[in-house]
Design a protein around this motif. Structure first.
Motif, mmCIF file in Angstrom:
data_model
loop_
_atom_site.group_PDB
_atom_site.id
_atom_site.type_symbol
_atom_site.label_atom_id
_atom_site.label_comp_id
_atom_site.label_asym_id
_atom_site.label_seq_id
_atom_site.Cartn_x
_atom_site.Cartn_y
_atom_site.Cartn_z
ATOM 1 N N MET A 176 -9.447 14.114 18.804
ATOM 2 C CA MET A 176 -9.161 13.217 17.689
ATOM 3 C C MET A 176 -9.353 13.946 16.366
ATOM 4 S SD MET A 176 -11.240 9.748 16.720
ATOM 5 C CE MET A 176 -11.625 9.418 15.026
ATOM 6 N N SER A 177 -8.398 13.747 15.488
ATOM 7 C CA SER A 177 -8.539 14.321 14.151
ATOM 8 C C SER A 177 -9.648 13.592 13.405
ATOM 9 C CB SER A 177 -7.227 14.178 13.386
ATOM 10 O OG SER A 177 -7.418 14.494 12.036
ATOM 11 N N ASN A 178 -10.235 14.262 12.428
ATOM 12 C CA ASN A 178 -11.272 13.608 11.636
ATOM 13 C C ASN A 178 -10.874 13.537 10.175
ATOM 14 O OD1 ASN A 178 -11.444 16.309 10.995
ATOM 15 N ND2 ASN A 178 -13.683 16.333 10.912
ATOM 16 N N LYS A 179 -9.554 13.424 9.922
ATOM 17 C CA LYS A 179 -9.077 13.403 8.540
ATOM 18 C C LYS A 179 -8.158 12.207 8.301
ATOM 19 C CE LYS A 179 -8.204 17.304 6.541
ATOM 20 N NZ LYS A 179 -7.585 18.581 6.093
ATOM 21 N N ILE A 180 -8.352 11.573 7.137
ATOM 22 C CA ILE A 180 -7.526 10.444 6.708
ATOM 23 C C ILE A 180 -6.650 10.900 5.545
ATOM 24 C CG2 ILE A 180 -7.529 8.145 5.667
ATOM 25 C CD1 ILE A 180 -8.414 8.058 8.506
ATOM 26 N N LEU A 181 -5.371 10.535 5.576
ATOM 27 C CA LEU A 181 -4.423 10.881 4.520
ATOM 28 C C LEU A 181 -4.251 9.680 3.590
ATOM 29 C CD1 LEU A 181 -2.291 12.801 3.293
ATOM 30 C CD2 LEU A 181 -0.660 11.893 4.956
ATOM 31 N N VAL A 182 -4.487 9.901 2.293
ATOM 32 C CA VAL A 182 -4.377 8.814 1.313
ATOM 33 C C VAL A 182 -3.403 9.209 0.211
ATOM 34 C CG1 VAL A 182 -5.611 7.249 -0.234
ATOM 35 C CG2 VAL A 182 -6.791 8.224 1.757
ATOM 36 N N PRO A 183 -2.160 8.699 0.224
ATOM 37 C CA PRO A 183 -1.221 8.972 -0.874
ATOM 38 C C PRO A 183 -1.635 8.198 -2.117
ATOM 39 C CG PRO A 183 -0.244 7.460 0.703
ATOM 40 C CD PRO A 183 -1.555 7.891 1.288
ATOM 41 N N ILE A 184 -1.589 8.860 -3.275
ATOM 42 C CA ILE A 184 -2.017 8.193 -4.505
ATOM 43 C C ILE A 184 -1.012 8.449 -5.626
ATOM 44 C CG2 ILE A 184 -4.464 8.345 -3.907
ATOM 45 C CD1 ILE A 184 -4.695 10.608 -5.975
ATOM 46 N N ASP A 185 -0.953 7.515 -6.567
ATOM 47 C CA ASP A 185 -0.158 7.698 -7.780
ATOM 48 C C ASP A 185 -1.008 7.452 -9.017
ATOM 49 O OD1 ASP A 185 -0.526 4.996 -7.681
ATOM 50 O OD2 ASP A 185 1.590 4.445 -7.812
ATOM 51 N N PHE A 186 -2.350 7.502 -8.824
ATOM 52 C CA PHE A 186 -3.329 7.333 -9.899
ATOM 53 C C PHE A 186 -3.296 5.932 -10.492
ATOM 54 C CE2 PHE A 186 -1.839 11.766 -9.867
ATOM 55 C CZ PHE A 186 -2.992 12.364 -9.373
ATOM 56 N N SER A 187 -2.800 4.978 -9.724
ATOM 57 C CA SER A 187 -2.800 3.585 -10.158
ATOM 58 C C SER A 187 -4.081 2.912 -9.671
ATOM 59 C CB SER A 187 -1.590 2.849 -9.570
ATOM 60 O OG SER A 187 -1.702 2.772 -8.157
ATOM 61 N N GLU A 188 -4.318 1.720 -10.162
ATOM 62 C CA GLU A 188 -5.526 0.978 -9.791
ATOM 63 C C GLU A 188 -5.558 0.690 -8.294
ATOM 64 O OE1 GLU A 188 -7.725 -3.307 -10.778
ATOM 65 O OE2 GLU A 188 -6.060 -2.601 -12.027
ATOM 66 N N ASN A 189 -4.416 0.312 -7.739
ATOM 67 C CA ASN A 189 -4.424 -0.026 -6.323
ATOM 68 C C ASN A 189 -4.537 1.201 -5.433
ATOM 69 O OD1 ASN A 189 -4.424 -2.240 -4.471
ATOM 70 N ND2 ASN A 189 -2.462 -1.490 -3.730
ATOM 71 N N ALA A 190 -4.043 2.341 -5.916
ATOM 72 C CA ALA A 190 -4.250 3.577 -5.166
ATOM 73 C C ALA A 190 -5.742 3.874 -5.090
ATOM 74 C CB ALA A 190 -3.507 4.732 -5.827
ATOM 75 N N ASN A 191 -6.452 3.603 -6.180
ATOM 76 C CA ASN A 191 -7.899 3.784 -6.178
ATOM 77 C C ASN A 191 -8.571 2.833 -5.199
ATOM 78 O OD1 ASN A 191 -7.744 5.790 -8.126
ATOM 79 N ND2 ASN A 191 -8.022 4.364 -9.831
ATOM 80 N N THR A 192 -8.010 1.642 -5.044
ATOM 81 C CA THR A 192 -8.535 0.687 -4.074
ATOM 82 C C THR A 192 -8.392 1.241 -2.658
ATOM 83 O OG1 THR A 192 -7.946 -1.179 -5.511
ATOM 84 C CG2 THR A 192 -8.346 -1.665 -3.191
ATOM 85 N N ALA A 193 -7.253 1.865 -2.388
ATOM 86 C CA ALA A 193 -7.029 2.480 -1.076
ATOM 87 C C ALA A 193 -7.998 3.639 -0.855
ATOM 88 C CB ALA A 193 -5.589 2.956 -0.964
ATOM 89 N N VAL A 194 -8.243 4.409 -1.894
ATOM 90 C CA VAL A 194 -9.196 5.525 -1.806
ATOM 91 C C VAL A 194 -10.590 4.993 -1.467
ATOM 92 C CG1 VAL A 194 -10.382 7.359 -3.076
ATOM 93 C CG2 VAL A 194 -7.916 7.047 -3.345
ATOM 94 N N GLN A 195 -10.991 3.912 -2.107
ATOM 95 C CA GLN A 195 -12.317 3.341 -1.850
ATOM 96 C C GLN A 195 -12.421 2.840 -0.415
ATOM 97 O OE1 GLN A 195 -15.049 3.446 -3.959
ATOM 98 N NE2 GLN A 195 -16.013 2.884 -2.020
ATOM 99 N N PHE A 196 -11.346 2.243 0.091
ATOM 100 C CA PHE A 196 -11.329 1.790 1.481
ATOM 101 C C PHE A 196 -11.524 2.990 2.411
ATOM 102 C CE2 PHE A 196 -9.480 0.669 5.531
ATOM 103 C CZ PHE A 196 -9.825 -0.657 5.714
ATOM 104 N N ALA A 197 -10.836 4.091 2.103
ATOM 105 C CA ALA A 197 -10.947 5.306 2.906
ATOM 106 C C ALA A 197 -12.362 5.878 2.844
ATOM 107 C CB ALA A 197 -9.931 6.341 2.432
ATOM 108 N N ILE A 198 -12.965 5.827 1.677
ATOM 109 C CA ILE A 198 -14.334 6.333 1.512
ATOM 110 C C ILE A 198 -15.314 5.538 2.371
ATOM 111 C CG2 ILE A 198 -16.266 6.458 -0.124
ATOM 112 C CD1 ILE A 198 -14.209 7.254 -2.263
ATOM 113 N N ASP A 199 -15.203 4.228 2.332
ATOM 114 C CA ASP A 199 -16.095 3.392 3.135
ATOM 115 C C ASP A 199 -15.910 3.661 4.628
ATOM 116 O OD1 ASP A 199 -17.108 2.275 0.853
ATOM 117 O OD2 ASP A 199 -15.855 0.486 0.917
ATOM 118 N N LEU A 200 -14.660 3.857 5.032
ATOM 119 C CA LEU A 200 -14.385 4.180 6.426
ATOM 120 C C LEU A 200 -14.940 5.558 6.783
ATOM 121 C CD1 LEU A 200 -13.015 3.599 9.139
ATOM 122 C CD2 LEU A 200 -10.883 4.480 8.168
#
Length: 280
Positions: free
Chosen positions: A1-25
């Motif tokens: 199993m890989s241990n990496k998550i890919l998070v595409p971002i455009d520096f918008s507020e909701n992209a940051n929300t996705a980043v935070q979700f990834a961090i918690d995971l």
């Protein structure tokens, strides 16, 4: 199993929300996080043409470097990497997943509010339909919380078991599963419930999840009028306090008809909770 998550971002507020979700995971499951950005006209140059920054220093590169520095400082136990490149995100993102082994893509469903946004509901949906790894769509302004109950949209397809096992590999099995089946009034409620009980047994047999319940509801309308289906699903999600909904992509299935027009708009463009799409 890989241990990496890919998070595409455009520096918008909701992209940051996705980043935070990834961090918690990542903190709970030991994942590394790779942030990925596609240059756009607005992200690749500074607003001030007289900026002291060198011509080779793209605005996105600076924003990414600043973001990575901040994330590392606030989350020292997580490994962060990043990449900025030119391309169309629906193509380059899928290419990225084929070049490197990732466990999943986590992305927001609404990006910048201007016309140059590249992370929007339609993009998330397009990626989810072609991705060779699971895609997790995060709603706008979502507040990360512990995942205690997941909802599995079911039409009694064995691929749904694969979806559950994909989920378990990423999130773990310490969760309750609510099997959700929406049918039309012409179908027998008792027959459907019998099928769901069998499916409940199959889930316990073929996955590591043992806490399983069922939820069945009907649509009192003609089969061609699909507008109310997402409303019924969202009502179930709210009533049952479901934290993540799982969707299985199978050919010629009930869910192929779900993802049209208003249904896609309801579930993908404006999701009320994180939505987990099985890999293509």
């Amino acid at each position: 199993m890989s241990n990496k998550i890919l998070v595409p971002i455009d520096f918008s507020e909701n992209a940051n929300t996705a980043v935070q979700f990834a961090i918690d995971l990542a903190k709970k499951r030991g994942f590394d996080i790779h942030l990925y950005h596609n240059y756009t006209v607005s992200s690749s140059t500074f607003d001030d043409v007289n900026s002291d920054s060198s011509d080779d220093n793209f605005k996105a590169d600076v924003l990414m470097a600043d973001l990575i520095e901040k994330l590392k400082a606030n989350n020292p136990t997580i490994v962060f990497t990043s990449k900025c490149e030119r391309g169309i995100i629906t193509e380059s993102l899928l290419k990225e997943t084929k070049n490197t082994t990732y466990s999943a893509i986590i992305m927001g469903t609404k990006g910048k509010t201007d016309d140059t946004s590249v992370i929007v509901g339609s993009t998330t949906y397009a990626v989810s339909q072609k991705s060779n790894i699971p895609v997790i769509a995060i709603p706008f302004n979502y507040q990360t919380k512990d995942i205690k109950k997941i909802g599995l949209l079911s039409n009694f397809k064995y691929a749904e078991l694969d979806t559950l096992n994909e989920y378990i590999k990423i999130f773990g099995s310490d969760v309750k599963v609510q099997i959700i089946h929406v049918h039309y009034h012409s179908e027998s409620e008792s027959d459907i419930e019998d099928k769901l009980e069998i499916w409940k047994y199959q889930i316990k047999k073929h996955t590591e999840i043992t806490d399983v319940d069922i939820e069945v509801d009907s649509i009192q309308t003609d089969v061609e009028e699909l507008d109310t289906i997402p409303e019924v699903i969202n009502d179930i999600i709210k009533d049952e306090e479901i934290d993540v909904v799982l969707i299985t992509k199978t050919r010629k299935s009930f869910f192929e008809r779900l993802f049209k027009k208003s249904v896609a708009k309801q579930i993908i463009h404006h999701p009320i909770i994180p939505t987990f799409f099985s890999k293509a």
